[in-house]
Design a protein around this motif. Structure first.
Motif, mmCIF file in Angstrom:
data_model
loop_
_atom_site.group_PDB
_atom_site.id
_atom_site.type_symbol
_atom_site.label_atom_id
_atom_site.label_comp_id
_atom_site.label_asym_id
_atom_site.label_seq_id
_atom_site.Cartn_x
_atom_site.Cartn_y
_atom_site.Cartn_z
ATOM 1 N N ASN A 127 28.764 -20.298 -44.802
ATOM 2 C CA ASN A 127 27.994 -19.059 -44.740
ATOM 3 C C ASN A 127 28.048 -18.521 -43.311
ATOM 4 O O ASN A 127 28.253 -19.289 -42.365
ATOM 5 N N PRO A 128 27.875 -17.209 -43.123
ATOM 6 C CA PRO A 128 27.902 -16.644 -41.761
ATOM 7 C C PRO A 128 26.899 -17.342 -40.847
ATOM 8 O O PRO A 128 25.763 -17.606 -41.235
ATOM 9 N N VAL A 129 27.340 -17.642 -39.635
ATOM 10 C CA VAL A 129 26.492 -18.341 -38.665
ATOM 11 C C VAL A 129 26.052 -17.401 -37.545
ATOM 12 O O VAL A 129 24.990 -17.575 -36.958
ATOM 13 N N SER A 130 26.870 -16.400 -37.222
ATOM 14 C CA SER A 130 26.476 -15.384 -36.241
ATOM 15 C C SER A 130 27.262 -14.112 -36.527
ATOM 16 O O SER A 130 28.362 -14.167 -37.088
ATOM 17 N N CYS A 131 26.688 -12.988 -36.158
ATOM 18 C CA CYS A 131 27.344 -11.705 -36.414
ATOM 19 C C CYS A 131 27.329 -10.839 -35.155
ATOM 20 O O CYS A 131 26.459 -11.000 -34.292
ATOM 21 N N GLY A 132 28.261 -9.937 -35.060
ATOM 22 C CA GLY A 132 28.345 -9.054 -33.895
ATOM 23 C C GLY A 132 29.365 -7.959 -34.122
ATOM 24 O O GLY A 132 29.935 -7.832 -35.208
ATOM 25 N N GLY A 133 29.614 -7.184 -33.074
ATOM 26 C CA GLY A 133 30.560 -6.081 -33.167
ATOM 27 C C GLY A 133 31.758 -6.282 -32.277
ATOM 28 O O GLY A 133 32.043 -7.387 -31.816
ATOM 29 N N GLU A 134 32.471 -5.206 -32.016
ATOM 30 C CA GLU A 134 33.666 -5.229 -31.174
ATOM 31 C C GLU A 134 33.379 -4.515 -29.853
ATOM 32 O O GLU A 134 32.596 -3.557 -29.807
#
Length: 290
Positions: A127-134
């Motif tokens: 499952n996703p552990v961290s999210c962010g952008g570019e």
């Protein structure tokens, strides 16, 4: 010695040689498949975590143990399911999936690889552990002139990206010429390319770009900007296709540290509270099909 003696001697030598080759082949095969596949193997022998040279997010301690934000999360997660031995193996991002497929690594660290449809064909993600952008790290001379990968292509700028990373694919999709895409093995090398003016700008995820600029750049000469027209990306641990049980156990460990508050504690320790946005709200299945 007569011919039969010679023949027997040759046959005996041949049999010995074939036996030696077979034994060597078996030993080589066993030595090559070094990483755990099942939860029981991981609990007994430990795991090998593939990491990049990206401190403070990922690094190797002098004793070979993995450290930094990603590995610290991985350890906390896996300890919840009885895994207590951890070894790190440093490599470039592009080498991680082949290492997992060939069993030279058990998993990639939770902050190393973003979940992408093409990667989901080769490995299975937690499952996703961290999210962010570019983000881009730009010299002051490009401030206000570049905000997207399309701008990079249209202005024929040289962009630095890590090999096999999302930023390389985004550059190609936007029409950046191959000659203008410069591959670097790690962020430190990328910032050196920028300082030496061998590239015009550097692309990375938002957290890594901000950290690199803060640690290795001159704030008066460079700046970090969010890249326009890019979607939220989520990173997760990647496993081989036959490690479903271990991946499922990892997901259970992740659920437990989120519920206990340990997950947020680790994220705050590294100043990455922003990376929690999207975790628990977007699924791996969704990210594998977008």
């Amino acid at each position: 010695m007569n011919r039969s003696d010679v023949s027997c001697s040759l046959q005996s030598s041949a049999r010995w040689l074939l036996a030696a080759i077979a034994a060597a082949s078996i030993f080589s095969s066993q030595a090559y498949s070094v990483s755990a596949t099942t939860l029981d193997e991981a609990q007994t022998n430990g795991v090998i975590i593939a990491i990049a040279n990206e401190p403070p997010w990922m690094k190797l301690e002098s004793d070979g143990s993995p450290a930094g934000l990603g590995p610290e999360r991985d350890k906390a997660i896996l300890q919840e399911v009885g895994v207590t031995k951890f070894t790190g193996q440093m490599m470039e991002y592009g080498a991680m999936i082949p290492a997992i497929q060939s069993k030279r690594a058990t998993l990639s660290s939770s902050g190393a690889l973003f979940i992408r449809p093409e990667r989901c064909q080769a490995v299975i993600f937690s499952n996703p552990v961290s999210c962010g952008g570019e983000a881009f790290v730009l010299p002051a001379s490009l401030a206000g002139k570049v905000s997207s990968y399309k701008d990079v292509a249209e202005q024929s700028l040289k962009i630095g990206v890590c090999g096999g990373c999302t930023q390389q694919k985004l550059s190609i999709s936007a029409g950046v010429k191959a000659d203008n895409i410069v591959i670097f093995p790690d962020g430190t090398s990328g910032m050196k390319l920028l300082a030496d003016k061998r590239i015009d700008l550097l692309a990375h995820d938002t957290a890594t770009a901000a950290d690199l600029q803060k640690r290795l750049g001159d704030p008066s000469l460079t700046q970090v900007i969010h890249v326009a027209d890019t979607k939220l990306s989520c990173a997760a641990a990647a496993f081989s296709k036959d490690s479903v049980e271990l991946r499922n156990a990892y997901n259970e460990g992740l659920r437990k540290i989120i519920a206990s508050g340990k997950y947020l504690e680790i994220m705050k320790k590294y100043g990455r509270e922003d990376g929690t946005v999207g975790v628990g709200k977007i699924t791996t299945e969704e990210l594998c099909t977008k």
